[in-house]
Scaffold this active site. Structure first.
Site, short mmCIF file in Angstrom:
data_model
loop_
_atom_site.label_atom_id
_atom_site.label_comp_id
_atom_site.label_asym_id
_atom_site.label_seq_id
_atom_site.Cartn_x
_atom_site.Cartn_y
_atom_site.Cartn_z
N HIS B 268 0.84 -1.21 0.00
CA HIS B 268 0.00 0.00 0.00
C HIS B 268 0.88 1.26 0.00
O HIS B 268 0.71 2.15 -0.85
CB HIS B 268 -0.90 -0.04 1.25
CG HIS B 268 -1.82 1.13 1.40
ND1 HIS B 268 -3.13 1.10 1.00
CD2 HIS B 268 -1.61 2.38 1.90
CE1 HIS B 268 -3.70 2.27 1.25
NE2 HIS B 268 -2.80 3.06 1.80
N GLU B 269 1.83 1.33 0.93
CA GLU B 269 2.69 2.53 1.02
C GLU B 269 3.57 2.65 -0.23
O GLU B 269 3.88 3.76 -0.66
CB GLU B 269 3.54 2.50 2.29
CG GLU B 269 2.75 2.43 3.61
CD GLU B 269 1.67 3.51 3.75
OE1 GLU B 269 1.79 4.57 3.13
OE2 GLU B 269 0.68 3.24 4.48
N HIS B 272 1.67 4.56 -2.79
CA HIS B 272 1.76 6.01 -2.57
C HIS B 272 3.10 6.54 -3.07
O HIS B 272 3.18 7.56 -3.74
CB HIS B 272 1.63 6.32 -1.07
CG HIS B 272 0.22 6.26 -0.55
ND1 HIS B 272 -0.80 7.00 -1.09
CD2 HIS B 272 -0.33 5.56 0.49
CE1 HIS B 272 -1.94 6.77 -0.40
NE2 HIS B 272 -1.67 5.90 0.56
N GLU B 298 -4.81 7.79 -2.89
CA GLU B 298 -5.28 6.51 -2.35
C GLU B 298 -5.57 5.52 -3.49
O GLU B 298 -5.43 4.31 -3.30
CB GLU B 298 -6.53 6.75 -1.50
CG GLU B 298 -6.92 5.59 -0.61
CD GLU B 298 -5.99 5.37 0.58
OE1 GLU B 298 -5.07 6.18 0.81
OE2 GLU B 298 -6.18 4.35 1.28
#
Lengths: 503, 503
Positions: B268-269, B272, B298
């Site tokens: 997830h990170e 980003h 997101e």
């Protein structure tokens, strides 16, 4: 505006400027420890913006107004009060900042940046001729700086004064020449003792980083470094930096070929950090809460590294730790370890030099820098002059400029007039260690048991707590009860190395 | 002053402001990863000074002059040029900043700081009554903020607009209500399938941090995270931050009880960070070089975490890596691993929710926030309203407020109007993943072989490279060829979980 209001405006301004500087300190720490390789370009821009903002504040004309209002007021009555010290130091930094033309400040920053890049490239290639014009430019610009900010006797004084307030070439010359003569004589005696068996040998070699790190962390903690208020990390060149109250950081490097480098480097940086951790927090952000000079800072690192770390007592504390953490050291004796960390030998590189020869490296640089600034020596003739002095003081000649006059980054960075603070640190440390023993009794027993707190408390009371309230010489005089002299250091070194080398 | 000169002054000002913000970002990163415990007080002062300096620049009246000079000029002719986007966004942030009274900004910062401290203490103690007045104050102040900055339909819009420019409560309501209805129905189907054997079981449990770290680093690198331009560290709450071009940093946490948390948190990170790494460097420091909204940000993290990371193809790539790095997983099959990372189950905590239930948690918060700001719900009645909606959407009731309406830090931090961006991210991601498959062909084969670059390049071209040149909806429309709708996400979830649960 009342005096008190003007003082409070100065204090707020000083505090905010310090907050910006402490922010730059974190950017710098990260740059040496954590930053990914591609992040350097952006980091340079961040640092350049911050240094611009800091400079704007330093030359803010309202400072002149505020200063005029408080100078000569009741706040300066007690010369050594925090208020008087703050007003004196704010004036000193304001005057210097406004006297330096912006054009020159920009040229200096640019020249230093280019010179450092050139040095990074030229040194490994032994390319003095490419580096030479950069050194010429920097000495020319620093001479201009000296003329702009002014001096009483000679240009060197204007540069030295930034690092060691109150000292001049003339005040250092007698100290350094007495020291140089006696140390060269001591070195000759040591060489004559002809003890080639005394080397660091296997005891200091072949230890892996993890084992060194575990040893170093235990020692640093024992010395009084509080890990809830600081960090220990790895960097290419060890340093100490303070982000703010409760946040002092040191770095170290571990070399398999030499435990001494990492271990004593860590003790050295711990000495710097303990000074910062001991400064009066209530004055943070104003001179009364800041370290007084580079020389006094260095006295703290050198005191812990050499007067403590390389003592008989400390080695008694160290020996069992070495045996616990470093495989293959079980049979080491106290005498072996003591001698291994106290090898004296004329060598080419200042940063690797021992207690006896280190100051000779510094004195050589002091003599060359003053000659260059007086115009008695041309930058292009540096390599020859360097080698001559190496031969004179240490009896050896560098095989190339990389191990000669190109070894330090200081001149490339514009740090001219900086080197003497290293030897001043040693001189101050000798005074302080002797005075601490006078007040606390012989420290050998305490050190051998890892009891470092009494010494740390003594330093906190006599040095750290004062911030910039006294000049460096006055601070040392008050703590030691005598004027600065070379005898304290010489007596210590002569007695110690008579033991180490059975002279 | 020419238009061009005014534009360049705006650009310089914007760049310097961004440099200050990026300095604050490093202070924040260090605060979550490296800072010694005693350093937090000083760090708060550094951050507060920086945020003051940034605010001063945002409301600098000269911005109005410069903006007036460039608005309507030739520079804004091409609506989607970098110049037009910059001028539009500079105006947007200037207007908002000057409309917010300083008194209110200070009150908000103070209230949020107090509320977060109260939340830290009250949540573990399940003490809603101590926390309640803080939430009341923050909703009151945020309503004042909405009135001060203005809105067309309702106060909520003024708050949402900061995070997702162009969206309003009215634009979200139909999307969210369609999504909520269908997801609740899908969840019922899954529950009815009654497959209690499907849990993460031993495959995801008991792996130590070092093994997880090695696995995570390999995957993050394969996904395209460039370690020469970034770092991966450990923190209590995973996050992604960008210090500047060439310096993007992510953090992760490893929990022995659950590999999914660390592994999918890291993916997830990484999503980003890949967005930040893909922004056009030549526009760094101006809106044309910035991410366009939290929702689009997101969409990048969710796309990599869920549409890629939890896909059949990716799990084929993942399985041998799991077996290499995690002892005891030799006999795991593709189907087991695929199902283990795709468990759906109604649960209490949003941050731990699966792909199906996650959006229900968000929709619940959106409905409560809008009701609170409209005055249809009183803050003191939040716990009851919360539990009712949990029952309605997820069929479960929190046993205590800590696992109910006190679970998120957002309200305490003043982040009201922020939650919808999470679900917008999922909606956008569904559009983008479908469009990428349309352009690149079925991605399953590529993902199973660890070939992530084609997808990354597609995202760079269609999303990252545009900075803020298009509104979020326009950006998604251009990339996917259709208007935002809930069907893309629903179709994907229904098809996927029919497979996972043999529906």
């Amino acid at each position: 505006m009342t005096e008190r209001q003007a003082y409070e405006l100065l204090q707020l301004d000083s505090r905010e400027t310090s907050l910006l500087a402490s922010t730059a300190a974190l950017l710098g720490w990260d740059q040496s420890t954590m930053i990914p390789p591609a992040g350097h370009g952006h980091r340079a821009e961040q640092l350049s913006l911050l240094s611009g903002l800091i400079h704007e504040r330093l030359v803010n004309p309202r400072r002149e107004e505020w200063l005029a209002r408080v100078e000569g007021s009741g706040l300066t009555k007690d010369l050594h009060s925090a208020e008087a010290a703050n007003i004196r130091e704010w004036r000193r930094s304001f005057d210097r900042a406004v006297k330096l033309p912006t054009r020159l400040a920009v040229e200096l920053a640019k020249a230093a940046s280019l010179a450092q890049a050139a040095w990074e490239k030229a040194r490994p290639e032994n390319d003095w001729h490419t580096f030479l014009p950069h050194v010429e430019t920097l000495f020319r610009l620093k001479r201009e700086e000296a003329e702009a900010v002014g001096y009483e006797h000679e240009p060197y004084d204007a540069l030295l004064d930034v690092y060691e307030p109150g000292e001049t070439a003339a005040s250092l010359a007698p100290l350094f020449s007495a020291l140089g003569r006696s140390l060269a004589a001591l070195l000759e005696q040591i060489i004559a003792a002809n003890q080639s068996d005394l080397d660091r040998g296997k005891l200091m070699q072949g230890h892996d980083s993890q084992a060194q790190e575990a040893l170093v962390r235990e020692i640093v903690r024992d010395l009084g470094f509080d890990f809830s208020s600081g960090r220990l990390d790895i960097s290419a060149h060890p340093f100490s930096t303070t982000i703010g109250p409760g946040d002092a950081r040191i770095t170290v490097r571990y070399q398999k070929a030499d435990l001494v480098d990492g271990l004593f480097g860590a003790i050295h940086e711990t000495g710097h950090a303990l000074y910062e951790m001991g400064l009066p927090t209530e004055h943070w952000g104003s001179p009364a809460g800041e370290s007084v000079s580079l020389g006094v800072h260095e006295s703290q690192s050198r005191l812990w590294e050499n007067f403590v770390g390389r003592s008989q007592g400390f080695v008694r504390y160290l020996l069992p730790l070495v045996k616990t953490h470093l495989p293959g050291t079980d049979s080491a004796t106290h005498r072996e370890l003591y001698r291994a960390v106290n090898v004296v030998s004329p060598s080419l590189i200042r940063t690797e030099a021992d207690e006896v020869t280190y100051n000779l490296h510094v004195i050589l640089r002091f003599e060359l820098e003053t000659a260059l600034l007086r115009g008695d020596l041309a930058v292009k003739d540096l390599p020859g002059a360097w080698d001559e002095k190496m031969q004179h003081y240490l009896g050896i000649t560098p095989p190339d400029p990389a191990r000669g006059c190109m070894q330090d980054v200081h001149w490339a960075a514009g740090l001219i007039g900086y080197f003497p603070t290293y030897t001043l640190g040693n001189l101050y440390a000798a005074h302080l260690f002797a005075a601490a023993q006078r007040d606390l009794g012989d420290l050998d027993q305490a050190l051998s048991q890892g009891e470092f707190l009494p010494l740390l408390e003594w330093l906190r009371t006599n040095i750290h707590a004062h911030g910039m309230r006294f000049s460096p010489r006055e601070l040392i005089r008050r703590a030691s009860g005598e004027d600065l002299n070379p005898e304290r250091l010489l007596t210590y070194l002569e007695a110690k190395f008579a033991q180490v080398y059975d002279l």
